[in-house]
Design a protein around this motif. Structure first.
Motif: not given
Length: 389
Positions: A67, A187, A203
């Motif tokens: 992410a 995140i 996220m």
């Protein structure tokens, strides 16, 4: 030979929530069926709820670093000016990712254990007003430090820059007001406060960040935010999902909602406070100047390699704790508090630590650290209770 249970006392992976583990056994479900779509939609909705945001929340089959990578490759263009805040191993990771994609990085670097001064971020943005993004950790897991995300978010929100926050160990251990503080990307990862095995990354994406995707030109394929959003709205992932982990996450999120995210955070903060008090009673020094609640980093006593403490937990008690990372290996050890930990775990951890310290020549009075944990626990019981979500 006495029975020794294996115990994870690390800041990731963390102890598993039993109903989540049981849910994984139903993973012979096909991911392109209505049965799974219902599960996936519920997971995305529950993630959004526990994040406490009106922003979209996406889920990837990846580690948290996936992410982090996605936030750079989808929201920026080669040569964009960005500010990277680094005071530990994971701040260094932001620098590595942004440089790998060819961004123009202004590195605000502090020694391990320190935290980023908001005024330095403000000065960096004034010096380069065309800065496109600011990257930081909420909780720097390698040092146990907690950055002032709120203050920095207020500064960044006044600019055109996106505020990208690695909250992988911050979520569930500290307040993170996504919408109120202007966190354009936050995140998270499955193996932290969400109490399931590694393999999922999350996220949140703000409207400001979505607008940036219209002009960002870095290449990406697997981590495609627009594609993931479109498919997620239909109850599917863009690619084959980690089905067993999604099922586990569904159960873990039900539990977080049941106890309330605020209480999950309060639990971690109470355990961290107890650990700090115990460390002080045992004559130990904290590593971080502004310690957080995901993990407590403690300096090993003078003349003692922290590896001896890590080894002592493993060999005496079958427990895994974290050594220092990178240049800090051997200088400190880390005890985790995030996710499925409770006060009984802390009683055992500190009692074990006392024995290990004595065995390695650091004289302590047995029970002194444990008593500190007990006092913190009694004080916490007297505090007003938070309402569940």
């Amino acid at each position: 030979m006495y029975i020794r249970k294996q115990r994870l006392l690390t800041p990731g992976p963390t102890p598993l929530y039993p109903p989540a583990l049981h849910a994984m056994m139903a993973s012979d479900i096909h991911h392109r069926t209505e049965d799974f779509r219902k599960v996936y939609k519920a997971v995305l909705a529950d993630l959004k709820e526990v994040y406490g945001t009106n922003n979209d929340v996406l889920c990837f089959a990846a580690s948290g670093t996936g992410a982090m990578d996605a936030s750079v490759s989808n929201l920026f263009s080669r040569g964009d000016k960005v500010v990277v805040c680094s005071a530990g191993k994971f701040g260094e990771r932001w620098a590595e990712i942004t440089r790998a994609y060819g961004l123009d990085v202004e590195l605000l670097e502090y020694p391990y254990g320190d935290t980023i001064a908001p005024e330095r971020v403000e000065a960096a943005l004034k010096a380069r007003p065309d800065t496109k993004g600011v990257f930081i950790q909420a909780s720097e897991t390698s040092t146990g430090a907690e950055h002032d995300v709120k203050a920095i978010g207020e500064i960044v929100s006044k600019s055109d820059a996106l505020f990208v926050v690695d909250g992988i160990t911050g979520l569930g251990t500290m307040t993170l007001d996504v919408d109120g503080w202007g966190l354009d990307v936050l995140i998270g990862g499955s193996q932290k406060a969400f109490m399931i095995p590694p393999g999922l990354a999350f996220m949140s994406v703000s409207a400001k960040a979505w607008k940036r995707t219209e002009t960002a030109s870095l290449p990406h394929f697997y981590f495609d935010l627009k594609k993931e959003k479109k498919n997620g709205d239909a109850g599917e992932s863009s690619w084959t999902p980690a089905t067993s982990l999604v099922l586990a996450l569904g159960e873990a999120l039900k539990y977080v909602k049941e106890i309330g995210m605020a209480n999950l955070i309060a639990n971690a903060q109470m355990l961290a406070r107890a650990t700090r008090e115990a460390a002080d009673e045992l004559g130990l020094e904290l590593f971080a100047k502004r310690p957080g609640s995901s993990v407590t980093a403690i300096k090993s006593p003078a003349g003692m390699n922290s590896g001896a403490i890590v080894k002592g937990f493993r060999e005496r008690f079958g427990a895994v704790i974290a050594n220092g990372q990178g240049s800090m290996k051997g200088q400190m050890f880390r005890l985790a508090h995030l996710g499925y930990f409770d006060i009984s775990d802390m009683f055992g951890v500190i009692a074990g630590l006392e024995l290990i310290l004595r065995a390695n020549g650091h004289e302590v009075e047995l029970g002194k650290g444990v008593a500190a944990v007990q006092r913190v626990y009694e004080a916490a019981l007297a505090e007003p209770k938070l309402a569940a979500a």
